[in-house]
Design a protein around this motif. Structure first.
Motif, PDB file in Angstrom:
ATOM      1  N   GLN A  18       0.833  -1.211   0.000  1.00 21.91           N
ATOM      2  CA  GLN A  18       0.000   0.000   0.000  1.00 21.91           C
ATOM      3  C   GLN A  18       0.862   1.253   0.000  1.00 21.91           C
ATOM      4  OE1 GLN A  18      -2.673  -0.037   3.345  1.00 21.91           O
ATOM      5  NE2 GLN A  18      -4.470  -0.241   2.038  1.00 21.91           N
ATOM      6  N   ASP A  19       1.864   1.269   0.864  1.00 19.56           N
ATOM      7  CA  ASP A  19       2.759   2.424   0.951  1.00 19.56           C
ATOM      8  C   ASP A  19       3.538   2.625  -0.348  1.00 19.56           C
ATOM      9  OD1 ASP A  19       1.862   2.706   3.550  1.00 19.56           O
ATOM     10  OD2 ASP A  19       3.679   1.865   4.467  1.00 19.56           O
ATOM     11  N   ALA A  20       3.948   1.516  -0.960  1.00 16.59           N
ATOM     12  CA  ALA A  20       4.745   1.584  -2.183  1.00 16.59           C
ATOM     13  C   ALA A  20       3.954   2.182  -3.345  1.00 16.59           C
ATOM     14  CB  ALA A  20       5.252   0.195  -2.554  1.00 16.59           C
ATOM     15  N   ALA A  21       2.648   2.072  -3.294  1.00 10.25           N
ATOM     16  CA  ALA A  21       1.815   2.609  -4.375  1.00 10.25           C
ATOM     17  C   ALA A  21       1.885   4.128  -4.448  1.00 10.25           C
ATOM     18  CB  ALA A  21       0.371   2.159  -4.197  1.00 10.25           C
ATOM     19  N   THR A  22       2.190   4.764  -3.304  1.00 11.72           N
ATOM     20  CA  THR A  22       2.200   6.230  -3.275  1.00 11.72           C
ATOM     21  C   THR A  22       3.545   6.821  -2.880  1.00 11.72           C
ATOM     22  OG1 THR A  22       1.408   6.212  -0.975  1.00 11.72           O
ATOM     23  CG2 THR A  22      -0.263   6.336  -2.724  1.00 11.72           C
ATOM     24  N   ASN A  23       4.497   5.983  -2.533  1.00  7.58           N
ATOM     25  CA  ASN A  23       5.758   6.478  -2.012  1.00  7.58           C
ATOM     26  C   ASN A  23       6.910   5.739  -2.692  1.00  7.58           C
ATOM     27  OD1 ASN A  23       8.125   6.736  -0.405  1.00  7.58           O
ATOM     28  ND2 ASN A  23       6.912   7.285   1.381  1.00  7.58           N
ATOM     29  N   GLY A  24       7.734   6.491  -3.398  1.00  8.31           N
ATOM     30  CA  GLY A  24       8.869   5.904  -4.116  1.00  8.31           C
ATOM     31  C   GLY A  24       9.870   5.212  -3.214  1.00  8.31           C
ATOM     32  N   GLU A  25      10.123   5.787  -2.026  1.00 12.38           N
ATOM     33  CA  GLU A  25      11.065   5.158  -1.092  1.00 12.38           C
ATOM     34  C   GLU A  25      10.519   3.833  -0.584  1.00 12.38           C
ATOM     35  OE1 GLU A  25      12.440   7.648   2.103  1.00 12.38           O
ATOM     36  OE2 GLU A  25      12.898   9.305   0.748  1.00 12.38           O
ATOM     37  N   ALA A  26       9.224   3.791  -0.280  1.00 13.97           N
ATOM     38  CA  ALA A  26       8.604   2.561   0.193  1.00 13.97           C
ATOM     39  C   ALA A  26       8.645   1.488  -0.895  1.00 13.97           C
ATOM     40  CB  ALA A  26       7.169   2.827   0.636  1.00 13.97           C
ATOM     41  N   LYS A  27       8.475   1.907  -2.138  1.00 18.32           N
ATOM     42  CA  LYS A  27       8.541   0.962  -3.249  1.00 18.32           C
ATOM     43  C   LYS A  27       9.942   0.383  -3.378  1.00 18.32           C
ATOM     44  CE  LYS A  27       7.571   0.495  -8.169  1.00 18.32           C
ATOM     45  NZ  LYS A  27       7.186   1.163  -9.409  1.00 18.32           N
ATOM     46  N   GLU A  28      10.940   1.247  -3.256  1.00 19.53           N
ATOM     47  CA  GLU A  28      12.333   0.791  -3.330  1.00 19.53           C
ATOM     48  C   GLU A  28      12.652  -0.155  -2.167  1.00 19.53           C
ATOM     49  OE1 GLU A  28      16.718   2.814  -3.172  1.00 19.53           O
ATOM     50  OE2 GLU A  28      15.155   3.889  -4.263  1.00 19.53           O
ATOM     51  N   GLU A  29      12.148   0.156  -0.991  1.00 25.30           N
ATOM     52  CA  GLU A  29      12.369  -0.705   0.177  1.00 25.30           C
ATOM     53  C   GLU A  29      11.729  -2.077  -0.041  1.00 25.30           C
ATOM     54  OE1 GLU A  29      11.073  -0.885   4.875  1.00 25.30           O
ATOM     55  OE2 GLU A  29      11.325   1.079   3.949  1.00 25.30           O
ATOM     56  N   LEU A  30      10.519  -2.096  -0.595  1.00 23.93           N
ATOM     57  CA  LEU A  30       9.844  -3.359  -0.889  1.00 23.93           C
ATOM     58  C   LEU A  30      10.626  -4.164  -1.922  1.00 23.93           C
ATOM     59  CD1 LEU A  30       7.402  -5.247  -0.553  1.00 23.93           C
ATOM     60  CD2 LEU A  30       6.205  -3.858  -2.255  1.00 23.93           C
ATOM     61  N   GLU A  31      11.120  -3.505  -2.944  1.00 22.84           N
ATOM     62  CA  GLU A  31      11.929  -4.180  -3.963  1.00 22.84           C
ATOM     63  C   GLU A  31      13.177  -4.797  -3.342  1.00 22.84           C
ATOM     64  OE1 GLU A  31      12.527  -0.924  -6.643  1.00 22.84           O
ATOM     65  OE2 GLU A  31      10.560  -1.178  -7.586  1.00 22.84           O
ATOM     66  N   ASN A  32      13.839  -4.036  -2.482  1.00 20.52           N
ATOM     67  CA  ASN A  32      15.045  -4.547  -1.819  1.00 20.52           C
ATOM     68  C   ASN A  32      14.712  -5.733  -0.917  1.00 20.52           C
ATOM     69  OD1 ASN A  32      16.749  -2.694  -3.039  1.00 20.52           O
ATOM     70  ND2 ASN A  32      16.525  -1.190  -1.394  1.00 20.52           N
ATOM     71  N   GLN A  33      13.581  -5.653  -0.239  1.00 23.70           N
ATOM     72  CA  GLN A  33      13.184  -6.748   0.640  1.00 23.70           C
ATOM     73  C   GLN A  33      12.890  -8.014  -0.171  1.00 23.70           C
ATOM     74  OE1 GLN A  33      10.335  -5.770   3.641  1.00 23.70           O
ATOM     75  NE2 GLN A  33      10.684  -7.677   4.707  1.00 23.70           N
TER      76      GLN A  33
END
Length: 145
Positions: A54-69
């Motif tokens: 959900q956070d990654a949908a609106t936040n680029g940093e959260a998306k990058e963190e999810l990708e790294n995870q």
């Protein structure tokens, strides 16, 4: 003298077989700890991922963190798959490897050129498969390790 040599040979043989048994027990306990940690890592991801998505949908940093995870989880699963399990845990390990391979394949499908495709992740079997893996934790505990 022959009796003494025979007694020494028997004692040495018993000690060596005892060491082998202790080594197998230590290997089994070590594997049980690694498998439990692995299952807990996946379970924790399954619990936190929906909010991260959900956070990654609106936040680029959260998306990058999810990708790294996701990349880190893939590496951890591949490393776990390469473990040589003790004989007592071979069946459970094989089941874990099969489930890990499913998750890795699904994760790779939602990653395009290192970036996560958020619209695809929710339609995968990643979370269902992780839930199936957590049931293997009970089987691991039943082994008495």
């Amino acid at each position: 003298m022959k009796k003494l040599n025979l007694l020494i040979a028997v004692l040495v043989s018993l000690m060596l077989s005892g060491c082998s048994f202790l080594g197998e027990v230590n290997d089994s306990l070590d594997y049980a700890n690694k498998a439990t940690d692995h299952i807990n890592t996946l379970s924790n991801f399954a619990e936190t991922a929906p909010q991260m998505i959900q956070d990654a949908a609106t936040n680029g940093e959260a998306k990058e963190e999810l990708e790294n995870q996701l990349k880190t989880l893939i590496e951890k699963m591949e490393k776990f798959n390469a473990i040589d399990p003790p004989s007592i845990a071979e069946d459970i390990h094989q089941q874990l490897v099969e489930k890990n391979e499913i998750i890795i394949e699904e994760m790779n499908q939602v990653m395009a050129d290192g970036e996560i495709l958020l619209d695809k992740i929710e339609s995968t079997e990643i979370f269902t498969t992780i839930n199936e893996i957590t049931t293997l934790l009970n089987q691991l505990k039943e082994l008495g390790l």
